[in-house]
Design a protein around this motif. Sequence first.
Motif, PDB file in Angstrom:
ATOM      1  N   TYR A 116       0.838  -1.206   0.000  1.00 25.61           N
ATOM      2  CA  TYR A 116       0.000   0.000   0.000  1.00 25.61           C
ATOM      3  C   TYR A 116       0.871   1.253   0.000  1.00 25.61           C
ATOM      4  CZ  TYR A 116      -3.583   3.367   1.426  1.00 25.61           C
ATOM      5  OH  TYR A 116      -4.429   4.448   1.475  1.00 25.61           O
ATOM      6  N   GLY A 117       1.917   1.252   0.798  1.00 24.85           N
ATOM      7  CA  GLY A 117       2.798   2.407   0.873  1.00 24.85           C
ATOM      8  C   GLY A 117       3.482   2.704  -0.445  1.00 24.85           C
ATOM      9  N   PHE A 118       3.907   1.655  -1.147  1.00 23.45           N
ATOM     10  CA  PHE A 118       4.620   1.847  -2.400  1.00 23.45           C
ATOM     11  C   PHE A 118       3.681   2.064  -3.589  1.00 23.45           C
ATOM     12  CE2 PHE A 118       8.540  -0.671  -0.776  1.00 23.45           C
ATOM     13  CZ  PHE A 118       9.052   0.485  -0.203  1.00 23.45           C
ATOM     14  N   LYS A 119       2.629   1.277  -3.688  1.00 22.54           N
ATOM     15  CA  LYS A 119       1.761   1.333  -4.862  1.00 22.54           C
ATOM     16  C   LYS A 119       0.742   2.460  -4.791  1.00 22.54           C
ATOM     17  CE  LYS A 119       3.422  -2.325  -6.991  1.00 22.54           C
ATOM     18  NZ  LYS A 119       4.125  -2.203  -8.308  1.00 22.54           N
ATOM     19  N   THR A 120       0.154   2.677  -3.614  1.00 20.81           N
ATOM     20  CA  THR A 120      -0.899   3.688  -3.471  1.00 20.81           C
ATOM     21  C   THR A 120      -0.336   5.046  -3.063  1.00 20.81           C
ATOM     22  OG1 THR A 120      -2.501   1.974  -2.872  1.00 20.81           O
ATOM     23  CG2 THR A 120      -3.065   4.255  -2.315  1.00 20.81           C
ATOM     24  N   LEU A 121       0.522   5.064  -2.035  1.00 23.26           N
ATOM     25  CA  LEU A 121       1.075   6.324  -1.555  1.00 23.26           C
ATOM     26  C   LEU A 121       2.327   6.745  -2.317  1.00 23.26           C
ATOM     27  CD1 LEU A 121       0.662   5.801   2.299  1.00 23.26           C
ATOM     28  CD2 LEU A 121      -0.917   6.879   0.686  1.00 23.26           C
ATOM     29  N   LYS A 122       2.913   5.823  -3.083  1.00 25.56           N
ATOM     30  CA  LYS A 122       4.107   6.101  -3.902  1.00 25.56           C
ATOM     31  C   LYS A 122       5.286   6.568  -3.048  1.00 25.56           C
ATOM     32  CE  LYS A 122       1.866   5.481  -7.877  1.00 25.56           C
ATOM     33  NZ  LYS A 122       0.492   5.277  -7.433  1.00 25.56           N
ATOM     34  N   LEU A 123       5.439   5.997  -1.849  1.00 22.39           N
ATOM     35  CA  LEU A 123       6.546   6.361  -0.971  1.00 22.39           C
ATOM     36  C   LEU A 123       7.870   5.906  -1.563  1.00 22.39           C
ATOM     37  CD1 LEU A 123       4.968   5.264   2.437  1.00 22.39           C
ATOM     38  CD2 LEU A 123       5.057   7.589   1.477  1.00 22.39           C
ATOM     39  N   ALA A 124       8.940   6.627  -1.243  1.00 21.85           N
ATOM     40  CA  ALA A 124      10.267   6.253  -1.733  1.00 21.85           C
ATOM     41  C   ALA A 124      10.862   5.101  -0.938  1.00 21.85           C
ATOM     42  CB  ALA A 124      11.210   7.453  -1.676  1.00 21.85           C
ATOM     43  N   THR A 125      10.728   5.172   0.387  1.00 22.11           N
ATOM     44  CA  THR A 125      11.389   4.216   1.279  1.00 22.11           C
ATOM     45  C   THR A 125      10.505   3.959   2.485  1.00 22.11           C
ATOM     46  OG1 THR A 125      13.535   5.146   0.632  1.00 22.11           O
ATOM     47  CG2 THR A 125      13.510   3.743   2.572  1.00 22.11           C
TER      48      THR A 125
END
Length: 314
Positions: A116-125
Amino acid sequence: MTLIAETNRLYLREFNASDAIHFFEMNKDPEVIQFTGDSSFSSLQEAQKFIEAYDQYKTYNMGRWAVIRKEDNAFLGWCGLKFHPKEHLVEVGYRFYKKYWGHGYATESCKASITYGFKTLKLATIYAHAHKDNLASHNVIIKSGLSWIGDGFYDGMPAKLYKLNNPDLKVKIISSLETHEVRHPVLREGRPKEDCVFNGDDDPDTFHLGLYLLNELVGVVTFIKNHHPDLANPKQYQLRGMAVLSSAQGKNYGSLLIDAGNKILMEKKVGLVWCNAREKALNFYLRNGFEIFGEPFEIPQIGTHFSMFKSLKH
């Protein structure tokens, strides 16, 4: 009910008032909170007030989420993402009733939170930590794909630290002309595109990096072999043109560009990198290990800047 993520066995949702009893009961178990630094709630009412005051979803668009088993809607515990504003980083964490330990629920929900953090929120790390003696938690973190980056202290307790970069983000060497795609709207908005050209852009020792989110260029930075007269180190590079598209800002993308650039510079045996940082970017560079030297100064049509440097350790 606000559903956040779903796996084969579980779903993650935002907390609601009925979850207070679970927070109260979980934290009563000394084994559950042994390595957390937390204490038990003094009463069910205190747990209810905690839930009522929980504002992470509205404030940061993320938070800890209830982990619910699909087959019987049992509340197993919580898992999710926490934003730390001082350090400007996001951390994944989890806590479960002891009776649900050993069933893989923590790893399953942790992976769902990271996705969710990477795909939806597009977080770097995404980062994680665990008390040095909490072996079960270390296993969950490692199985979830994070890598150990060092030992340290967290809330005054000895801990192991981990991180994972977004696999959808890639840093590549690009041409000086390609940097204009990001330089112009971010650094030279409303000015002629010719203003995107920097002295030294096409020198043989200069290199440019682009950060791609899947196939979209979202960030750029340039490193020019340039000696600052106030810095003694004989092997220096200047960082210039750090820019991230407005749609991708606030996710720590710039740190990935700096890390990639530092790696190349260390391979070149460069001892120091410096930059002239915009005032609004000062905290970003401080978080990335840069130090201020000299007095602030003005660049016409752009604004107040600070000279900053970072020593590179080999």
